[in-house]
Enzyme design. Structure first.
Site, PDB file in Angstrom:
ATOM      1  N   LYS A  16       0.815  -1.221   0.000  1.00 58.70           N
ATOM      2  CA  LYS A  16       0.000   0.000   0.000  1.00 58.70           C
ATOM      3  C   LYS A  16       0.846   1.268   0.000  1.00 58.70           C
ATOM      4  CE  LYS A  16      -4.348  -1.847   1.253  1.00 58.70           C
ATOM      5  NZ  LYS A  16      -5.628  -1.770   1.906  1.00 58.70           N
TER       6      LYS A  16
ATOM      7  N   LYS B 213     -10.743  -3.529  -3.706  1.00 65.71           N
ATOM      8  CA  LYS B 213     -11.560  -2.310  -3.797  1.00 65.71           C
ATOM      9  C   LYS B 213     -10.854  -1.232  -4.596  1.00 65.71           C
ATOM     10  CE  LYS B 213     -13.290  -2.789   0.923  1.00 65.71           C
ATOM     11  NZ  LYS B 213     -12.530  -2.712   2.173  1.00 65.71           N
TER      12      LYS B 213
ATOM     13  N   LYS C 150      -5.289 -10.200  -6.402  1.00 65.55           N
ATOM     14  CA  LYS C 150      -6.540 -10.422  -5.670  1.00 65.55           C
ATOM     15  C   LYS C 150      -7.580  -9.380  -6.065  1.00 65.55           C
ATOM     16  CE  LYS C 150      -6.317  -7.848  -1.369  1.00 65.55           C
ATOM     17  NZ  LYS C 150      -7.254  -7.597  -0.317  1.00 65.55           N
TER      18      LYS C 150
HETATM   19  N1  AQP Z   1     -10.038 -10.799  -2.810  1.00 66.68           N
HETATM   20  C1  AQP Z   1     -10.413 -11.213  -1.604  1.00 66.68           C
HETATM   21  N2  AQP Z   1     -10.755 -12.514  -1.406  1.00 66.68           N
HETATM   22  C2  AQP Z   1     -11.159 -12.953  -0.181  1.00 66.68           C
HETATM   23  N3  AQP Z   1     -11.257 -12.142   0.890  1.00 66.68           N
HETATM   24  C3  AQP Z   1     -10.934 -10.841   0.731  1.00 66.68           C
HETATM   25  N4  AQP Z   1     -10.923  -9.798   1.580  1.00 66.68           N
HETATM   26  C4  AQP Z   1     -10.515  -8.681   0.924  1.00 66.68           C
HETATM   27  N5  AQP Z   1     -10.245  -8.975  -0.348  1.00 66.68           N
HETATM   28  C5  AQP Z   1     -10.498 -10.308  -0.506  1.00 66.68           C
HETATM   29  C6  AQP Z   1     -11.319  -9.890   2.984  1.00 66.68           C
HETATM   30  O1  AQP Z   1     -12.354  -8.958   3.222  1.00 66.68           O
HETATM   31  C7  AQP Z   1     -12.241  -8.507   4.571  1.00 66.68           C
HETATM   32  C8  AQP Z   1     -12.311  -7.026   4.617  1.00 66.68           C
HETATM   33  O2  AQP Z   1     -11.224  -6.465   3.917  1.00 66.68           O
HETATM   34  P1  AQP Z   1     -10.834  -4.983   4.227  1.00 66.68           P
HETATM   35  O3  AQP Z   1     -11.884  -4.092   3.724  1.00 66.68           O
HETATM   36  O4  AQP Z   1     -10.542  -4.819   5.646  1.00 66.68           O
HETATM   37  O5  AQP Z   1      -9.475  -4.700   3.557  1.00 66.68           O
HETATM   38  P2  AQP Z   1      -8.718  -5.079   2.283  1.00 66.68           P
HETATM   39  O6  AQP Z   1      -8.174  -6.458   2.412  1.00 66.68           O
HETATM   40  O7  AQP Z   1      -7.717  -4.015   2.130  1.00 66.68           O
HETATM   41  O8  AQP Z   1      -9.764  -5.018   1.093  1.00 66.68           O
HETATM   42  P3  AQP Z   1      -9.426  -4.769  -0.390  1.00 66.68           P
HETATM   43  O9  AQP Z   1     -10.686  -4.988  -1.108  1.00 66.68           O
HETATM   44  O10 AQP Z   1      -8.276  -5.552  -0.863  1.00 66.68           O
HETATM   45  O11 AQP Z   1      -9.070  -3.242  -0.440  1.00 66.68           O
HETATM   46  P4  AQP Z   1      -7.767  -2.550  -1.006  1.00 66.68           P
HETATM   47  O12 AQP Z   1      -8.002  -2.440  -2.452  1.00 66.68           O
HETATM   48  O13 AQP Z   1      -7.770  -1.228  -0.319  1.00 66.68           O
HETATM   49  O14 AQP Z   1      -6.583  -3.389  -0.676  1.00 66.68           O
HETATM   50  C9  AQP Z   1     -10.948  -9.069   5.137  1.00 66.68           C
HETATM   51  O15 AQP Z   1     -11.251 -10.214   5.936  1.00 66.68           O
HETATM   52  C10 AQP Z   1     -10.193  -9.498   3.916  1.00 66.68           C
HETATM   53  O16 AQP Z   1      -9.337 -10.591   4.177  1.00 66.68           O
END
Ligand code: AQP
Length: 342
Positions: free
Chosen positions: A111, A206, A203
């Site tokens: 990040k 968001k 993966k």
């Molecule tokens: N691709 C994924 N597959 C399975 N689980 C996922 N999680 C996130 N992406 C996947 C799970 O969703 C929960 C909440 O995630 P979060 O919002 O706390 O943070 P994150 O992992 O940063 O989400 P993103 O979508 O990947 O956002 P960005 O783009 O900002 O990095 C967690 O339990 C996570 O494991």
């Protein structure tokens, strides 16, 4: 007593990975555990957020929790910033965690990117706040996606070091040998790492600039159909055994998504669809995705029409969370040796 804690960041574009990897599994835990589900808004501001968007997204994640079937009366649903003990305990944990531990965190490296000097101190200390989120309730189980595995290991390291460093004081205050539990990560099922629809090596996320890389929880049926149809695949038909998916990440991802949506296994999906061309399999996947996700999206829209109700759910959950968290925090203050009013 077994207690589940987990959280989701209100950072927009809640997607199928968040749903299958986390929210859908939160719903399933409710039968057998006491559960605390948190909208982690203080984590969200480790990167810049527009205030009005942040407010809406906090309500949207809450709406997703409720629409998916989390019961805020039997369990606790709240937003992190309304329970100050998370930040208080995080400070203590900042003094427990070692720089070397945080330097190894791959999420920070991803990040922060190349311009690390400009990343916030909050982004760096993120895992320490996450440990506090979990341990301020002394939660024993945390359902998360695969990407959070390293942070959960750090949470255990912090708990263990706290227990060791203050072992005498913990015993003297009548808490026995260990104050914090060594929390178990629950990373289970076929969709612990849902991949981008455009690139099977990344993966679903968001923050991916391409909206075609993910299915958003609020997408309508036409959008879901279009995104699945355009999802990257290879020219071969589906194999009949899971071993045949090993070198085919995009195919493996679509089969895993199908299995998770249907509450079945990739083996079972291939028993039914092995040998099928992607055009046919994608059509079935669209049907399943629309059937399972539309009711959640509809209910989210309905709930978002009444922000007052959502805020009341969060206020009620926060009050109950504060009551639990303050017991832990008072004990931590005693163990560490702080003076507090009684
Ligand atoms: N691709 C994924 N597959 C399975 N689980 C996922 N999680 C996130 N992406 C996947 C799970 O969703 C929960 C909440 O995630 P979060 O919002 O706390 O943070 P994150 O992992 O940063 O989400 P993103 O979508 O990947 O956002 P960005 O783009 O900002 O990095 C967690 O339990 C996570 O494991």
């Amino acid at each position: 007593k077994e207690l589940v804690f987990s959280g989701v960041q209100p950072t927009g574009n809640l997607h199928l990975g968040n749903y299958l990897g986390a929210i859908k599994r939160f719903v399933a835990m409710q039968e057998n555990y006491d559960c605390i589900y948190c909208v982690v808004d203080m984590h969200a501001i480790t990167v810049p957020q527009n205030p009005a968007d942040l407010t809406r997204q906090i309500r949207e994640v809450t709406a997703a929790f409720l629409a998916a079937g989390i019961d805020p009366k039997r369990h606790i649903v709240f937003n992190q910033s309304q329970v100050p003990q998370h930040a208080e305990l995080a400070w203590v944990f900042n003094c427990v965690a070692r720089l070397g531990w945080l330097n190894r965190m791959t999420q920070f490296k991803d990040k922060a990117g190349k311009d690390r000097e400009n990343a916030s101190v909050g982004l760096y200390a993120y895992p320490s706040l996450m440990a506090a989120d979990i341990l301020v309730y002394r939660a024993t189980h945390v359902p998360v996606g695969e990407d959070q595995k390293q942070h959960l290991e750090l949470t255990r390291d912090i708990a263990q070091k706290f227990n060791n460093d203050w072992a005498e004081s913990i015993a003297a205050h009548g808490f026995g040998e260990a104050f914090f539990p060594l929390t178990e990560p629950m990373i289970q099922g076929p969709a612990t790492r849902v991949m981008s629809l455009r690139d099977g090596s990344k993966k679903m996320s968001k923050s991916d600039p391409s909206d075609y890389s993910r299915i958003n929880l609020t997408d309508d049926a036409d959008t879901i159909a279009q995104k699945v149809r355009k999802a990257k695949t290879d020219p071969e038909p589906l194999p009949s055994e899971v071993e045949g998916l090993k070198t085919r990440p995009e195919a493996e991802n679509l089969v895993a998504i199908y299995a998770a949506l249907m509450d079945t296994t990739p083996e079972e999906v291939l028993r039914q669809h092995g040998g099928a061309q992607f055009s046919g399999f994608k059509a079935s996947l669209v049907d399943v995705a629309v059937t399972k996700l539309s009711p959640v999206a509809d209910e989210m829209r309905r709930l978002m029409g009444d922000p007052g109700h959502i805020d009341a759910v969060l206020a009620d959950g926060s009050a109950r969370a504060r009551a639990l968290a303050s017991v832990t925090m008072d004990a931590v203050k005693d163990i560490v040796g702080f003076v507090r009013a009684r």
